[in-house]
Design a protein around this motif. Structure first.
Motif, PDB file in Angstrom:
ATOM      1  N   UNK A 131      62.714  34.303 -21.929  1.00 23.56           N
ATOM      2  CA  UNK A 131      63.844  33.394 -21.679  1.00 23.56           C
ATOM      3  C   UNK A 131      63.493  31.938 -21.962  1.00 23.56           C
ATOM      4  N   UNK A 132      62.208  31.631 -22.087  1.00 25.83           N
ATOM      5  CA  UNK A 132      61.731  30.267 -22.356  1.00 25.83           C
ATOM      6  C   UNK A 132      62.113  29.286 -21.258  1.00 25.83           C
ATOM      7  N   UNK A 133      62.210  29.786 -20.026  1.00 23.78           N
ATOM      8  CA  UNK A 133      62.453  28.932 -18.853  1.00 23.78           C
ATOM      9  C   UNK A 133      61.725  29.541 -17.661  1.00 23.78           C
ATOM     10  N   UNK A 134      61.517  28.734 -16.626  1.00 22.56           N
ATOM     11  CA  UNK A 134      60.915  29.233 -15.391  1.00 22.56           C
ATOM     12  C   UNK A 134      61.926  30.128 -14.680  1.00 22.56           C
ATOM     13  N   UNK A 135      61.496  31.326 -14.263  1.00 18.40           N
ATOM     14  CA  UNK A 135      62.424  32.278 -13.644  1.00 18.40           C
ATOM     15  C   UNK A 135      62.065  32.590 -12.191  1.00 18.40           C
ATOM     16  N   UNK A 136      61.178  31.814 -11.592  1.00 22.88           N
ATOM     17  CA  UNK A 136      60.724  32.109 -10.223  1.00 22.88           C
ATOM     18  C   UNK A 136      61.876  32.221  -9.232  1.00 22.88           C
ATOM     19  N   UNK A 137      62.748  31.208  -9.196  1.00 24.40           N
ATOM     20  CA  UNK A 137      63.838  31.228  -8.207  1.00 24.40           C
ATOM     21  C   UNK A 137      64.848  32.329  -8.512  1.00 24.40           C
ATOM     22  N   UNK A 138      65.070  32.580  -9.797  1.00 26.43           N
ATOM     23  CA  UNK A 138      66.028  33.631 -10.177  1.00 26.43           C
ATOM     24  C   UNK A 138      65.503  35.009  -9.764  1.00 26.43           C
ATOM     25  N   UNK A 139      64.215  35.246  -9.973  1.00 29.01           N
ATOM     26  CA  UNK A 139      63.620  36.518  -9.574  1.00 29.01           C
ATOM     27  C   UNK A 139      63.718  36.688  -8.061  1.00 29.01           C
ATOM     28  N   UNK A 140      63.489  35.611  -7.311  1.00 33.38           N
ATOM     29  CA  UNK A 140      63.627  35.678  -5.846  1.00 33.38           C
ATOM     30  C   UNK A 140      65.058  36.038  -5.450  1.00 33.38           C
ATOM     31  N   UNK A 141      66.031  35.468  -6.153  1.00 37.34           N
ATOM     32  CA  UNK A 141      67.442  35.765  -5.877  1.00 37.34           C
ATOM     33  C   UNK A 141      67.739  37.243  -6.123  1.00 37.34           C
ATOM     34  N   UNK A 142      67.264  37.758  -7.252  1.00 41.07           N
ATOM     35  CA  UNK A 142      67.506  39.163  -7.599  1.00 41.07           C
ATOM     36  C   UNK A 142      66.824  40.102  -6.608  1.00 41.07           C
ATOM     37  N   UNK A 143      65.613  39.725  -6.169  1.00 39.48           N
ATOM     38  CA  UNK A 143      64.921  40.513  -5.152  1.00 39.48           C
ATOM     39  C   UNK A 143      65.704  40.494  -3.843  1.00 39.48           C
ATOM     40  N   UNK A 144      66.190  39.313  -3.472  1.00 38.00           N
ATOM     41  CA  UNK A 144      66.942  39.164  -2.228  1.00 38.00           C
ATOM     42  C   UNK A 144      68.229  39.957  -2.216  1.00 38.00           C
ATOM     43  N   UNK A 145      68.844  40.098  -3.371  1.00 41.06           N
ATOM     44  CA  UNK A 145      70.091  40.864  -3.459  1.00 41.06           C
ATOM     45  C   UNK A 145      69.842  42.354  -3.638  1.00 41.06           C
ATOM     46  N   UNK A 146      68.576  42.744  -3.763  1.00 42.53           N
ATOM     47  CA  UNK A 146      68.249  44.167  -3.876  1.00 42.53           C
ATOM     48  C   UNK A 146      68.509  44.771  -5.236  1.00 42.53           C
ATOM     49  N   UNK A 147      68.666  43.921  -6.258  1.00 44.51           N
ATOM     50  CA  UNK A 147      68.933  44.433  -7.605  1.00 44.51           C
ATOM     51  C   UNK A 147      67.663  44.782  -8.366  1.00 44.51           C
ATOM     52  N   UNK A 148      66.535  44.147  -8.005  1.00 47.05           N
ATOM     53  CA  UNK A 148      65.243  44.484  -8.597  1.00 47.05           C
ATOM     54  C   UNK A 148      64.240  44.714  -7.474  1.00 47.05           C
ATOM     55  N   UNK A 149      63.110  45.302  -7.819  1.00 46.91           N
ATOM     56  CA  UNK A 149      62.051  45.569  -6.841  1.00 46.91           C
ATOM     57  C   UNK A 149      60.700  45.505  -7.539  1.00 46.91           C
ATOM     58  N   UNK A 150      59.658  45.378  -6.742  1.00 42.44           N
ATOM     59  CA  UNK A 150      58.314  45.360  -7.307  1.00 42.44           C
ATOM     60  C   UNK A 150      57.932  46.766  -7.743  1.00 42.44           C
ATOM     61  N   UNK A 151      57.454  46.895  -8.978  1.00 47.56           N
ATOM     62  CA  UNK A 151      57.037  48.198  -9.496  1.00 47.56           C
ATOM     63  C   UNK A 151      55.554  48.423  -9.195  1.00 47.56           C
ATOM     64  N   UNK A 152      54.717  47.435  -9.548  1.00 46.09           N
ATOM     65  CA  UNK A 152      53.285  47.522  -9.284  1.00 46.09           C
ATOM     66  C   UNK A 152      52.657  46.151  -9.542  1.00 46.09           C
TER      67      UNK A 152
END
Length: 198
Positions: A131-152
């Motif tokens: 994406x050529x941008x920092x995605x830290x906060x976006x990943x936290x948002x997606x984790x918080x909404x339960x749309x993604x999860x840690x795989x390993x």
């Protein structure tokens, strides 16, 4: 005819119609698809009887027989059964939901979710590189909404790799990621640029 108490109903084997009404009651409040085994266990009924009742409900909601087609349908998704809005009424419901609850994912969150869905499992750094941008906060948002999860976690780099969560399948109304649209028809193949070089 004497009125049945709740205790008597619980102890009496359910007739098919009663089983179907009980299934409807459970499916109306379910916030995730329910497997046949879970439904059968909850209702104390054989899986075969629950399966037949589900099939009758599907046919009933689809308007088979004398009844009308309903604005909702019973669909098998993500390994279980859940009531969904019939696609013909998606626009009406979308309009209602957006006016009642305007919270939705940002463009950045949708793009990050798409990268994870198509490239999973993938690290945060790899998503950021695509994406050529920092995605830290976006990943936290997606984790918080339960749309993604840690795989390993990568044992060498310590990087956490992410994958989509079952909630995404449910939200999209699909059974597996194989049902996601193919990206290749949407991409420019670069043919025009190559022609310019010749």
């Amino acid at each position: 005819m004497p009125e049945l108490t709740e205790e008597a109903v619980a102890e009496t084997p359910r007739a098919p119609v009663d089983l179907e009404r009980a299934l409807e009651a459970i499916l109306m409040v379910a916030d995730e698809p329910l497997p046949l085994v879970s439904l059968a266990t909850a209702l104390g009924s054989p899986i075969a009887a629950v399966r037949q009742s589900i099939e009758r409900l599907v046919a009933d909601y689809d308007g088979e027989g004398d009844g009308p087609m309903r604005g909702f349908e019973l669909r098998e998704v993500g390994g279980g059964w859940r009531i969904y809005v019939r696609p013909a009424f998606d626009d009406v419901v979308k309009e209602f939901v957006l006016t009642q609850n305007p919270t939705k994912l940002s463009q950045a969150a949708l793009e990050t979710l798409a990268v994870i869905a198509y490239k999973q499992p993938i690290s945060r750094g790899s998503v950021a590189a695509i994406r050529a941008v920092n995605v830290d906060s976006v990943v936290r948002t997606l984790l918080g909404r339960g749309l993604i999860q840690e795989a390993y976690t990568d044992s060498e780099t310590g990087a956490i790799h992410y994958e989509t969560a079952p909630l995404l399948l449910t939200s999209l109304g699909i059974n597996s990621l194989d049902e996601l649209p193919k990206i290749s028809p949407l991409l420019v193949d670069g043919r025009d640029g190559f022609d310019d070089l010749s």
